[in-house]
Write an enzyme that holds these catalytic residues in place. Structure first.
Site, PDB file in Angstrom:
ATOM      1  N   TYR A  24      49.606  41.727   7.253  1.00 10.29           N
ATOM      2  CA  TYR A  24      49.928  40.507   7.996  1.00 10.29           C
ATOM      3  C   TYR A  24      49.926  39.288   7.068  1.00 10.29           C
ATOM      4  O   TYR A  24      50.791  38.415   7.174  1.00 10.29           O
ATOM      5  CB  TYR A  24      48.934  40.309   9.141  1.00 10.29           C
ATOM      6  CG  TYR A  24      49.130  39.018   9.876  1.00 10.29           C
ATOM      7  CD1 TYR A  24      50.191  38.861  10.766  1.00 10.29           C
ATOM      8  CD2 TYR A  24      48.271  37.940   9.678  1.00 10.29           C
ATOM      9  CE1 TYR A  24      50.382  37.664  11.440  1.00 10.29           C
ATOM     10  CE2 TYR A  24      48.459  36.740  10.343  1.00 10.29           C
ATOM     11  CZ  TYR A  24      49.513  36.610  11.219  1.00 10.29           C
ATOM     12  OH  TYR A  24      49.710  35.423  11.882  1.00 10.29           O
ATOM     13  N   GLU A  25      48.963  39.239   6.155  1.00  3.58           N
ATOM     14  CA  GLU A  25      48.842  38.104   5.245  1.00  3.58           C
ATOM     15  C   GLU A  25      49.711  38.254   3.995  1.00  3.58           C
ATOM     16  O   GLU A  25      49.655  37.425   3.100  1.00  3.58           O
ATOM     17  CB  GLU A  25      47.378  37.900   4.851  1.00  3.58           C
ATOM     18  CG  GLU A  25      46.524  37.446   6.012  1.00  3.58           C
ATOM     19  CD  GLU A  25      45.069  37.201   5.655  1.00  3.58           C
ATOM     20  OE1 GLU A  25      44.618  37.635   4.558  1.00  3.58           O
ATOM     21  OE2 GLU A  25      44.374  36.572   6.469  1.00  3.58           O
ATOM     22  N   GLU A  82      34.278  36.240   7.754  1.00  3.81           N
ATOM     23  CA  GLU A  82      35.195  36.506   6.645  1.00  3.81           C
ATOM     24  C   GLU A  82      36.585  36.873   7.152  1.00  3.81           C
ATOM     25  O   GLU A  82      37.582  36.362   6.660  1.00  3.81           O
ATOM     26  CB  GLU A  82      34.643  37.632   5.767  1.00  3.81           C
ATOM     27  CG  GLU A  82      35.526  38.025   4.612  1.00  3.81           C
ATOM     28  CD  GLU A  82      35.653  36.955   3.536  1.00  3.81           C
ATOM     29  OE1 GLU A  82      36.631  37.009   2.783  1.00  3.81           O
ATOM     30  OE2 GLU A  82      34.795  36.060   3.453  1.00  3.81           O
ATOM     31  N   VAL A  86      43.346  41.185  14.912  1.00  2.55           N
ATOM     32  CA  VAL A  86      43.708  41.977  16.088  1.00  2.55           C
ATOM     33  C   VAL A  86      45.078  42.587  15.800  1.00  2.55           C
ATOM     34  O   VAL A  86      45.989  41.885  15.332  1.00  2.55           O
ATOM     35  CB  VAL A  86      43.758  41.100  17.355  1.00  2.55           C
ATOM     36  CG1 VAL A  86      44.230  41.911  18.563  1.00  2.55           C
ATOM     37  CG2 VAL A  86      42.398  40.461  17.624  1.00  2.55           C
ATOM     38  N   GLY A  92      47.103  38.248  22.184  1.00  2.00           N
ATOM     39  CA  GLY A  92      47.386  37.507  23.411  1.00  2.00           C
ATOM     40  C   GLY A  92      46.712  38.088  24.633  1.00  2.00           C
ATOM     41  O   GLY A  92      46.999  37.676  25.745  1.00  2.00           O
ATOM     42  N   GLY A  94      43.167  38.417  24.770  1.00  2.00           N
ATOM     43  CA  GLY A  94      41.763  38.025  24.782  1.00  2.00           C
ATOM     44  C   GLY A  94      40.868  38.792  23.824  1.00  2.00           C
ATOM     45  O   GLY A  94      39.655  38.627  23.853  1.00  2.00           O
ATOM     46  N   GLY A  96      40.729  38.634  20.383  1.00  2.00           N
ATOM     47  CA  GLY A  96      40.140  37.729  19.401  1.00  2.00           C
ATOM     48  C   GLY A  96      39.066  36.852  20.011  1.00  2.00           C
ATOM     49  O   GLY A  96      37.998  36.647  19.424  1.00  2.00           O
ATOM     50  N   ASN A 123      48.996  29.942   8.332  1.00  2.00           N
ATOM     51  CA  ASN A 123      48.822  30.809   9.492  1.00  2.00           C
ATOM     52  C   ASN A 123      48.717  29.966  10.770  1.00  2.00           C
ATOM     53  O   ASN A 123      47.646  29.788  11.337  1.00  2.00           O
ATOM     54  CB  ASN A 123      47.589  31.702   9.306  1.00  2.00           C
ATOM     55  CG  ASN A 123      47.557  32.835  10.303  1.00  2.00           C
ATOM     56  OD1 ASN A 123      48.249  32.809  11.315  1.00  2.00           O
ATOM     57  ND2 ASN A 123      46.730  33.820  10.016  1.00  2.00           N
ATOM     58  N   TYR A 130      42.392  29.119  17.099  1.00  2.00           N
ATOM     59  CA  TYR A 130      41.072  28.496  16.926  1.00  2.00           C
ATOM     60  C   TYR A 130      41.033  27.114  17.578  1.00  2.00           C
ATOM     61  O   TYR A 130      40.023  26.749  18.199  1.00  2.00           O
ATOM     62  CB  TYR A 130      40.708  28.404  15.450  1.00  2.00           C
ATOM     63  CG  TYR A 130      40.465  29.757  14.812  1.00  2.00           C
ATOM     64  CD1 TYR A 130      39.512  30.631  15.324  1.00  2.00           C
ATOM     65  CD2 TYR A 130      41.181  30.158  13.701  1.00  2.00           C
ATOM     66  CE1 TYR A 130      39.278  31.864  14.740  1.00  2.00           C
ATOM     67  CE2 TYR A 130      40.960  31.398  13.105  1.00  2.00           C
ATOM     68  CZ  TYR A 130      40.007  32.240  13.641  1.00  2.00           C
ATOM     69  OH  TYR A 130      39.793  33.462  13.063  1.00  2.00           O
TER      70      TYR A 130
END
Length: 136
Positions: A24-25, A82, A86, A92, A94, A96, A123, A130
């Site tokens: 993903y990153e 760290e 998900v 989407g 819940g 996380g 991101n 958050y």
């Protein structure tokens, strides 16, 4: 969905989730982690970090990996998150939020003065997630 502390039997699933996060990153080439290293450092005599797993019908769908730090100004321990990840098909829903809620409960139970993390500046999805939770 359930949230639970990981055990050494979960190392293959943790490794898969870490690889999913790296994909993903766009950092797959930076992953040098092995199952042996995870076992040693998460479940060996000196446990450097802890992991919470999110499961849906016994399938691991997310994780939060964290460790303690210490604030000299507060004179209290803290928790540093760290990684929170998900799998895409469960976002989407819940997951996380549930992982963070459990981690916050752990921080309170352990008398921590703060719960901290950082987010990659590109991101936008994570930053929005958050911010919707009220994070600063």
């Amino acid at each position: 969905m359930t949230i639970r502390p990981a055990t050494d039997a979960d190392v293959p699933a943790i490794a898969d989730l870490i690889r999913g996060l790296a994909r993903y990153e766009k950092l797959e080439g930076e992953v040098t982690m092995t199952a042996e290293l995870l076992t040693k450092n998460l479940f060996g005599p000196r446990r450097y970090a802890e992991t919470l797993l999110a499961e849906d019908e016994e399938k691991q769908i997310g994780f939060a990996l964290f460790f303690h730090n210490f604030s000299t100004f507060l004179g209290l321990p803290g928790i540093y998150l760290e990684d929170l990840f998900v799998v895409p098909e469960h976002r989407g829903r819940g997951v996380g939020r549930a992982l963070l809620k459990e981690l916050a409960r752990i921080a309170v139970d352990r008398g921590c003065g703060r719960l901290e993390w950082a987010v990659l500046d590109w991101n936008r999805d994570a930053i929005g997630f958050y911010e919707r939770l009220g994070a600063r």
